[in-house]
Design an enzyme around this catalytic site. Structure first.
Site, PDB file in Angstrom:
ATOM      1  N   LYS A  79       0.847  -1.204   0.000  1.00  0.00           N
ATOM      2  CA  LYS A  79       0.000   0.000   0.000  1.00  0.00           C
ATOM      3  C   LYS A  79       0.878   1.248   0.000  1.00  0.00           C
ATOM      4  CE  LYS A  79      -3.998   1.871   2.595  1.00  0.00           C
ATOM      5  NZ  LYS A  79      -4.842   1.674   3.800  1.00  0.00           N
ATOM      6  N   SER A 154      -9.745   1.759   2.875  1.00  0.00           N
ATOM      7  CA  SER A 154      -8.852   2.502   2.010  1.00  0.00           C
ATOM      8  C   SER A 154      -7.818   1.651   1.264  1.00  0.00           C
ATOM      9  CB  SER A 154      -8.100   3.544   2.846  1.00  0.00           C
ATOM     10  OG  SER A 154      -7.291   2.909   3.819  1.00  0.00           O
ATOM     11  N   SER A 178      -9.933  -0.699   7.041  1.00  0.00           N
ATOM     12  CA  SER A 178      -9.331  -0.454   5.723  1.00  0.00           C
ATOM     13  C   SER A 178      -8.639  -1.651   5.083  1.00  0.00           C
ATOM     14  CB  SER A 178      -8.332   0.709   5.804  1.00  0.00           C
ATOM     15  OG  SER A 178      -9.025   1.930   5.770  1.00  0.00           O
TER      16      SER A 178
END
Lengths: 486, 479
Positions: A79, A154, A178
Site C-alpha cells: 500500500k 482505504s 481499511s
C-alpha cells in the site's frame, strides 16, 4: 500450471522446487498488470526494472539455499502509505506527489528479508481516509469482480491487485476497517492484527493509536505466512509489542488446522439489525452454520455500545490525523505552492492545493475536537467510550473464543455513490471500527456472492493476541466452504 | 504618601539536558556541528518515522525533581503541542501538559531576611526545536535541525519571588543543583539554561496577584535583573496612570534596556494539546526510582566534607570552590594532575575569580584546561617563570587555553638562570647609578631595592629577584 493460479505459498514452493523461477513469476504478474491495470488502476507506482532485478536476486539466493521461507521469490504489492526506500510513496495524495523515502517501513523490510519481491505501490484513499479508494489523487481503483463498483477502501488498490492476480499478496493498513472491508468487497482474505503486532515504523500515520498493517491474500494459508513474515517486535516503534512477554509467538502458520471442535463463537445480535443488507445477512449466517457443522458452539449474544463506536472512532481518528498531517507543510518535502506571500500564505496555499476534500474534512473535524472548548466534551469523552468498548469486548471474550459477524452492511457500492454522502459512508464502518478502538485482531473472509455477483465478507474477531484462533477458524471455514463450492 | 507596591515573580526555566543523544532518536546532542549533520528521519519529521523515548531523559528529570523536593509522577505521559513553524519539523512539539513527571516541589534560597522557600509547580520533559537561519543576502530562510529533539526540562516555579535578588538566588541555586547532578551544564549564554520571567505587581498587602506579563529573551543574570526592574516600573507606571496591565508576552532587548510586546493573550494560539499516541506512557517503577536515587552524585555538602579530608586548603576556599560545580571539577582535575591542592586553589581563588568578575563571566565559561593550569604551576615550581610572568601567562590561558609551556618559549619569557649574563646587566646598572651605590654604602638598605628593580627591568622581568639581589650585593661588596 498457470503461474498466476498459484497461491503465494504454492508459488514459493514451486520456485524452491525449481519448476518456476522468481523472474518468470514476476514476468507473469507484470503481464497480468499490462492486461488489467488500464481499467483497474490498482497501482500508483510500478517499478518493473527494480522488480525484475529483485526477482533475479531472489532467485539466485534461493538457488544458493540462502532463501528458504514460504514467501521466497513471491511478487508482492505494498500500500502506498508504507515507505519504500528509493521508491515513490505518496499516500495517494498530491501533497506527497514526488516524495521518495530514505528508508523502508519495517514491515516491508521484514517481507523483503523473507524473500518477497516488491512490484510497486497500491492505490488507496488519500492518507487512508475513505472507504472506497475514490478519494485517491490518482483516480479511482475499480473492483475486479465488477468494474462498475468500488473495491472498498482505504486499501482498495491492495485488495483489487490481489483479486485480479496483479500480485500474489499485498500489505494494507487498517485504521477502521481499511484492510477487512476492501478484502470483503473484492473477495480476498484480509487480516487486521492485534495493535502492536506489526511495526508501524515507516507507515505514514493516519491515526497512530488505531493504525495497524496487515496482509491481503488469496487464501488463509497465505494470510498466515505473510503475517508471520511481517510481524516483529520493533524497538523503533514504542507501540510495538513483544509477543513473548504476553506468552504468545508469531508462529501463525502453525494454526492452519482444519478443526474448530468445541470453539465458542458468539454472534452479536446488534450486528444484524437495521441497515444490514438481507443478502449479506443470510450469507454471514450461512457461514456461521458451516462453522457450527464443523463442531463450533455458535450462539447469539448482546454486544453493548455498538452504536457508539462510529462517533468515538471518527473523533479519535480525526484528532490524531489533524496532528499527524501537520508535517505536510511544503517546507521539507512534498508539494509546495508555486506562488505565495510569506510563510503563512505558503502553508495555506500548499495545504489547500495538496490535500483533497475528505482529508481536509477530517483535519478540520480533528482540529475542532481538540480545540480548548471541545477537548473534554468530545475528545476525552471519545477516549472514555473507547475504554468502555474494550471492556464490552473483554466481557464477550470471557464467554467466546471468537465473535462472528458481517464486515460491511452491504456489498461494494457502485462508483460515485458514496462520496456525495460522507455521513452514510462513515456509517458503513459500523462493524469494523470497534475492533480498532479495542486493538483487537479480526479477519475478513470471502463467503458468498450476492445476486449482482459481488462478494460478501465474513468477519471473525478474536481477543488480543489470539490471531491463531482466527486463523484456525478461518482455515476451517475455507476448507469446508471450498468443498461446498466444488 | 505614595502607594507601596509588591512584585510577584515566577520563573519558567528551560534546561537542556546533558544526554549524549536526543530525546526521541539516536542523534548526537553536541552543540555546534555543520547544519543538519546531527539529524535523522525522526528529528526531521520524515513521514513514517516514530519517536522512542531516551530513558536517560527520565533519569535526569527525576533526579532534578528529587533535588527540588518534588513528587515524582509514577505514571506520566507525553502530549503533543500543535503549532506551525518551520523550526518544528512535525509542526507539533512533544511535551508534557496533562501529566508532567514532577510536581509540587520547592527550592530553598538564602535572602537577607533568612531562608525562603520557592515553590516548584511542576517539571516537565520536552523536545527542543531546530533553528531558523535568516539569510540576509538571499530572499529565504534556512532551517538547521541539529537542535531539533535535544531534550529539555522546563521547571515552572510558583510566583513566590519578590525581587530580582531572590530570582538570581533561585536561579543560582537551581543551576548549582543541576550542575552537581550532571543533568546539564546550564550555560545561559549558549542557551542550555533559559529563563522566562512572569511578573506582576500589586499594592502591598493586596491578596490577589496583579495581571502578569511574561518576559522572554533573557540571556544573562544581568539582563534578568535589569528586565525585572524595568518591567516592575512599567507596570507601576501603568497602574498609577489609571491604565491596566495587559496579559502578554514581551521580548527583552538588553541593548536598548527595554521590552516590547510580542503577543497578547487574545491572540494566543490554541495548541490543541493531546496525548501523543506514538509514545507509550512512562511508568517509573519502585526499582527505577530507587536506581535514580542511588545513583545521585555527590552533592555540595558531601563534597565539602571530602575536601576537608583530602585537601589541605582553607575552609573559605572550600566554600567558594564547591559553590560552583564547574569550578570544583576544574579544581579536582588539576589537583589530580599536579598534586598541589593549595597552589591550584590559589590560582582559582585569586586570578581566576578576578578575571571572571572583570569579564562578567561565570565559572562554566572557563576555557582553560586542567592540564594547562597544572603545567603553569609546574613552570613556577621549577623556577622557569616568576609569579609576575606567571600571571601574564595565565591571562593568555584564560583568554584562549594556550599551552603555557609553548607560550613561555615562544614569547621568550623563561627566566634567565645564566648568572654571567645577569652579572653583566647588574654591572651596567651599578655603573649607571653611582648615587644609589653611595647610598647603599652609607647604609641605606632601600637603595638595594631600587637597584634590584632596575636590574629586573633591564632583564625584562625574566630573572629571579632573589638571585638579582644576591648578585648585586656580591658586586657592591666586591667594589
Amino acid at each position: 500450471m498457470d503461474i498466476l493460479a498459484y497461491s503465494a505459498v504454492e508459488l514459493s514452493a514451486a520456485i524452491r522446487e525449481g519448476s518456476v523461477t522468481a523472474v518468470e513469476a514476476m514476468e507473469a504478474v507484470l503481464a497480468r498488470i499490462d492486461e488489467k491495470e488500464r481499467v483497474l488502476n490498482a497501482y500508483v507506482t510500478i517499478d518493473r526494472e527494480r522488480a525484475l532485478k529483485a526477482a533475479a536476486a531472489a532467485q539466485e539466493k534461493i538457488e544458493k539455499g540462502e532463501l528458504t521461507g514460504p514467501l521466497a521469490g513471491v511478487p508482492a504489492a505494498v500500500k502506498d502509505n508504507l515507505c519504500t526506500e528509493g521508491m515513490r510513496t505518496t499516500c495517494s495524495s498530491k501533497i506527497l506527489e514526488n516524495f521518495v523515502p530514505a528508508f523502508s517501513a519495517e514491515a516491508v523490510v521484514n517481507l523483503e528479508k523473507a524473500g518477497a519481491v516488491l512490484i510497486g505501490k497500491t492505490n488507496m484513499d488519500e492518507f487512508a481516509m475513505g472507504s472506497t479508494t475514490e478519494t485517491s489523487a490518482w483516480g479511482v481503483t475499480r473492483n475486479p469482480q465488477n468494474t462498475d463498483h468500488v473495491p472498498g477502501g482505504s486499501s482498495g488498490g491492495s485488495a483489487a491487485a490481489v483479486a485480479a492476480g496483479e500480485c500474489f499478496f499485498a500489505l494494507g493498513s487498517d485504521t477502521g476497517g481499511s484492510i477487512r472491508q476492501p478484502a470483503s468487497f473484492c473477495g480476498v482474505v484480509g487480516l487486521k492484527p492485534t495493535y502492536g503486532t506489526v511495526s508501524r515504523y515507516g507507515l505514514i500515520a493516519y491515526a497512530s493509536s488505531l493504525d495497524q498493517i496487515g496482509p491481503l491474500t488469496r487464501n488463509v494459508a497465505d494470510c498466515a505466512a505473510v503475517l508471520e513474515a511481517a510481524a516483529s517486535h520493533d524497538p523503533k516503534d514504542s507501540t510495538s509489542i513483544d509477543r513473548k512477554r504476553v506468552g504468545e509467538d508469531t508462529d501463525f502458520t502453525a494454526a492452519l488446522q482444519d478443526d474448530v471442535t468445541g470453539m465458542r463463537i458468539g454472534i452479536p445480535r446488534d450486528y444484524f439489525g437495521e441497515g444490514l443488507d438481507s443478502e449479506v445477512r443470510s450469507a454471514v449466517l450461512a457461514a456461521a452454520e458451516v462453522l457450527a457443522a464443523k463442531g463450533a458452539v455458535v450462539e447469539e449474544f448482546d454486544l453493548s455500545l455498538v452504536s457508539y463506536a462510529i462517533p468515538a472512532y471518527y473523533t479519535i481518528a480525526a484528532a490524531e490525523a489533524s496532528s499527524n498531517l501537520e508535517r505536510f507543510d511544503g517546507i521539507k518535502y512534498g508539494h509546495r505552492a508555486a506562488a505565495y506571500e510569506g510563510l503563512h500564505d505558503m502553508y495555506k496555499k500548499t495545504r489547500s492545493e495538496g490535500f483533497g476534500a475528505e482529508v481536509k474534512r477530517r483535519i478540520m473535524l480533528g482540529a475542532f475536537v481538540l480545540s480548548s472548548g471541545c477537548y473534554d466534551a468530545c475528545y476525552l469523552k471519545a477516549l472514555k467510550v473507547k475504554a468502555m468498548i474494550k471492556k464490552a469486548f473483554d466481557e464477550a471474550f470471557a464467554m467466546y473464543d471468537l465473535i462472528l459477524g458481517p464486515v460491511a452492511p452491504t456489498t461494494a457500492p457502485r462508483l460515485g455513490e458514496s462520496l456525495s454522502d460522507p455521513l452514510k459512508m462513515y456509517l458503513g464502518d459500523i462493524y469494523t471500527v470497534a475492533v480498532n478502538l479495542a486493538g483487537l485482531p479480526a479477519v475478513s473472509l470471502p463467503c458468498e456472492v450476492d445476486a449482482k455477483g459481488l462478494p460478501v465478507g465474513l468477519q471473525l474477531i478474536a481477543d488480543s493476541f489470539q490471531e491463531k484462533k482466527l486463523i484456525r477458524a478461518a482455515y476451517t471455514y475455507e476448507q469446508a466452504h471450498h468443498k461446498e463450492m466444488r | 504618601m505614595a502607594k507601596q507596591y509588591e512584585t510577584a515573580i515566577g520563573l519558567e526555566v528551560h534546561v537542556e539536558l546533558a544526554t549524549k543523544t536526543k530525546i526521541f532518536c539516536g542523534c548526537s546532542t553536541a552543540f555546534g556541528g555543520a547544519p543538519n549533520t546531527h539529524t535523522c528521519p525522526v528529528c526531521t519529521g520524515m513521514p513514517g518515522a516514530l519517536p522512542v523515548l531516551n530513558r536517560q531523559v527520565v533519569n535526569y528529570a527525576v533526579a532534578v525533581g528529587l533535588a527540588t523536593n518534588c513528587t515524582i509522577a509514577r505514571h506520566c505521559r507525553f502530549d503533543r503541542k500543535n503549532y506551525f513553524y518551520p523550526d518544528n519539523p512535525q509542526n507539533y512539539q512533544i511535551s508534557q501538559l496533562y501529566l508532567p513527571i514532577c510536581k509540587n516541589g520547592h527550592v530553598d534560597i538564602e535572602t537577607p531576611d533568612g531562608t525562603k522557600s520557592v515553590g516548584i509547580h511542576e517539571i516537565h520533559m520536552e523536545e527542543d526545536a531546530g533553528k531558523l537561519i535568516h539569510d540576509a543576502g538571499e530572499d529565504c530562510s534556512l532551517v538547521d535541525y541539529n537542535r531539533s529533539g535535544v531534550p529539555l526540562i522546563e521547571i515552572v516555579s510558583e510566583p513566590d519571588m519578590r525581587s530580582a535578588q531572590e530570582v538570581i538566588a533561585y536561579l543560582e541555586k537551581l543551576r548549582m543543583m543541576i550542575q552537581y547532578l550532571g543533568a546539564s551544564d546550564c550555560k545561559l549564554n549558549e542557551g542550555s539554561m533559559r529563563a522566562d520571567v512572569n511578573l506582576s505587581v500589586r499594592e502591598a498587602g493586596a491578596e490577589e496577584l496583579g495581571t502578569r506579563t511574561e518576559m522572554k529573551n533573557l540571556n544573562s543574570f544581568r539582563a534578568i535583573t535589569r528586565a525585572i526592574a524595568c518591567e516592575r516600573a512599567r507596570q507601576i507606571a501603568l497602574i498609577e496612570s489609571g491604565q491596566q496591565v495587559t496579559q502578554e508576552t514581551r521580548r527583552w532587548d538588553d541593548a536598548r534596556e527595554e521590552s516590547c510586546a510580542m503577543r497578547s493573550k487574545e491572540d494566543a494560539q490554541d495548541y490543541r494539546y493531546f496525548p501523543d499516541p506514538d509514545l507509550a506512557p512512562v511508568f517509573v517503577s519502585d526499582a527505577w526510582l530507587a536506581q535514580i536515587r542511588d545513583s545521585q552524585p555527590e552533592f555540595r555538602g558531601e563534597k565539602m566534607a571530602r575536601y576537608r579530608q583530602e585537601y589541605a586548603i582553607p575552609e573559605y576556599d572550600i566554600g567558594i570552590i564547591t559553590d560552583s560545580k564547574p569550578l570544583a571539577d576544574l579544581f579536582e582535575a588539576t589537583v589530580a594532575i599536579c598534586g598541589q591542592p593549595k597552589k591550584v586553589s590559589n590560582w582559582l581563588m585569586g586570578e581566576t575569580l578576578r578575571l571572571l568578575k572583570e569579564k562578567g563571566m561565570d565559572p562554566e565559561d572557563i576555557v582553560f584546561s586542567p592540564a594547562n593550569l597544572a603545567k603553569l604551576i609546574g613552570l613556577v615550581d621549577s623556577g622557569a617563570v616568576n609569579t609576575t610572568v606567571a600571571k601574564e601567562v595565565f591571562e593568555a590561558m584564560f583568554a584562549g587555553d594556550i599551552d603555557p609551556e609553548i607560550y613561555v618559549e615562544e614569547k621568550g619569557l623563561r627566566m634567565v638562570s645564566d648568572e654571567g649574563a645577569l652579572r653583566n646587566k647588574a654591572e651596567e646598572v651599578v655603573a649607571a647609578n653611582p648615587q644609589s651605590v653611595t647610598d647603599y654604602r652609607n647604609g641605606k638598605e632601600r637603595a638595594i631595592g631600587f637597584l634590584v628593580g632596575q636590574t629586573m627591568k633591564a632583564m625584562k622581568g625574566k630573572a629571579d629577584p632573589g638571585m638579582v639581589n644576591r648578585v648585586l650585593r656580591d658586586l657592591l661588596d666586591e667594589m
